[in-house]
Design an enzyme around this catalytic site. Structure first.
Site, mmCIF file in Angstrom:
data_model
loop_
_atom_site.group_PDB
_atom_site.id
_atom_site.type_symbol
_atom_site.label_atom_id
_atom_site.label_comp_id
_atom_site.label_asym_id
_atom_site.label_seq_id
_atom_site.Cartn_x
_atom_site.Cartn_y
_atom_site.Cartn_z
ATOM 1 N N CYS A 248 -76.718 84.292 23.322
ATOM 2 C CA CYS A 248 -77.065 83.073 24.076
ATOM 3 C C CYS A 248 -76.294 81.856 23.540
ATOM 4 O O CYS A 248 -75.822 81.034 24.314
ATOM 5 C CB CYS A 248 -78.553 82.733 23.952
ATOM 6 N N ASP A 249 -76.203 81.723 22.225
ATOM 7 C CA ASP A 249 -75.734 80.458 21.639
ATOM 8 C C ASP A 249 -74.373 80.535 20.943
ATOM 9 O O ASP A 249 -73.840 79.506 20.540
ATOM 10 C CB ASP A 249 -76.776 79.959 20.598
ATOM 11 N N CYS B 210 -80.323 84.090 18.649
ATOM 12 C CA CYS B 210 -79.659 84.839 19.724
ATOM 13 C C CYS B 210 -78.182 84.474 19.802
ATOM 14 O O CYS B 210 -77.811 83.446 20.389
ATOM 15 C CB CYS B 210 -80.356 84.547 21.053
#
Ligand code: NAP
Length: 304
Positions: free
Chosen positions: A135-136, A132
């Protein structure tokens, strides 16, 4: 007779449970593994409104505690089938342990990221490998990274990462992309993006953290690329096969429903990543959970 059974205790399912239980419905969540869904494995969440930073475990546990405090029950058992009883307008939900009767069902079983299947892939998750970018990605500011895949997710991930990373390699197994041309054009214009075509990732190396990947081209040649981050975006697999008799699935296995989370079967709703949609994020999973529960509440009032 249970009012509503929610299948899946991820963000979507537990949000649905909070809304349903707060309405006074007898609410049972069935979960085959652990509560929290995909997010429980995330080291840090920085894009959920209201939390500057929270771990996936803390987030999932807080959701679980809130659902239970609202009055929902959670049972760890795998759902094997859902059948509609036309005469009584109810549903039979069979699990590996029990048979339940319910008036409404919310399916929130999520989707799993497809893996590359390369050695060390599982071991390096959270140590440089991520599924992701949204997200990261921010953790890789100023670093060299690679994205694998040729769909819209991979193309958008590479565009997103190019704003943070010093260099982004986009590795795709063919020479044309499944994703939209406008994203390809944007990538071609980026100075810090290198399009690596006709190649697959065959090796992942690093001791504590990811250090290097090996790619193999379709002509048989190999190349080592030093990267600190590898974002795998080769599609997802929804966990929905067991519901094909009661709801309509698209060709990818996602349950077909619009933003109202209503499936083609009255009384069955769907929330989160297993629904047909473009944006699969924590926020949209929570949103779906609320919408599916409110749709179910409305349905139950009309069918009292
Ligand atoms: P996808 O469209 O299924 O693309 C997966 C990509 O991964 C394909 O290019 C595929 O290659 C490649 N692939 C699959 N298995 C692989 C493997 N083992 N090794 C290397 N490459 C592999 O998945 P997605 O990009 O996650 O998109 C899913 C859906 O969401 C799509 O309908 C997409 O359009 C949609 N979406 C839309 C947006 C938007 O903004 N509209 C954004 C994100 C996603 P091949 O092409 O060779 O099969």
């Amino acid at each position: 007779m249970i009012d509503v059974i929610i299948i899946g205790a991820g963000t979507a399912g537990m949000t649905a449970a909070i809304y349903a239980a707060r309405e006074g419905l007898d609410t049972l969540i069935l979960e085959k593994k652990v509560y929290g869904g995909q997010i429980i494995n995330s080291l840090k969440i920085e894009n959920y409104p209201g939390f500057k930073e929270i771990s996936g475990y803390e987030f999932a546990t807080a959701l679980y505690e809130q659902a239970v405090a609202s009055g929902a029950k959670l049972s760890f058992e795998e759902t094997v089938s859902v059948d509609k009883n036309e005469a009584s307008n109810t549903f039979t939900v069979k699990t590996t342990a029990n048979i339940y009767e319910t008036r409404a069902v919310i399916i929130a079983t999520g989707a799993e990221h497809r893996k590359l299947g390369v050695a060390k892939e599982d071991e390096m998750v959270g140590k440089g490998i991520s599924y992701c970018a949204t997200c990261d990605g921010a953790f890789f500011r100023g670093k060299d990274t690679a994205v694998v895949g040729g769909g819209n997710t991979a193309l958008q991930d590479a565009i997103f990462l190019s704003d943070y990373c010093s260099k982004v390699y986009l590795i795709h197994r063919r020479d044309s992309y499944r994703g939209e041309e406008r994203y390809v054009k944007q990538l071609e214009e980026k100075k810090n993006v290198e399009l690596v075509k006709n190649a697959v990732v065959t090796g992942i190396s690093g001791t504590d953290m990811l250090e290097e990947i090996t790619v193999k081209f379709n002509d048989g040649t190999e190349k080592k690329i030093p990267v600190e981050g590898l974002f795998v975006a080769v599609g997802q697999m929804p966990d929905t096969k067991q519901f094909a008799n009661v709801v309509q699935l698209d060709e990818g296995g996602y349950i077909i429903a619009g933003e109202d989370c209503k499936t083609n079967t009255e009384g069955v709703f769907v929330a989160g990543d297993c629904r047909t949609k473009d944006v699969r994020q924590l926020t949209t999973a929570a949103s779906d959970g609320a919408v599916a529960a409110l749709s179910a509440i409305h349905y139950l009032k009309l069918n009292n």
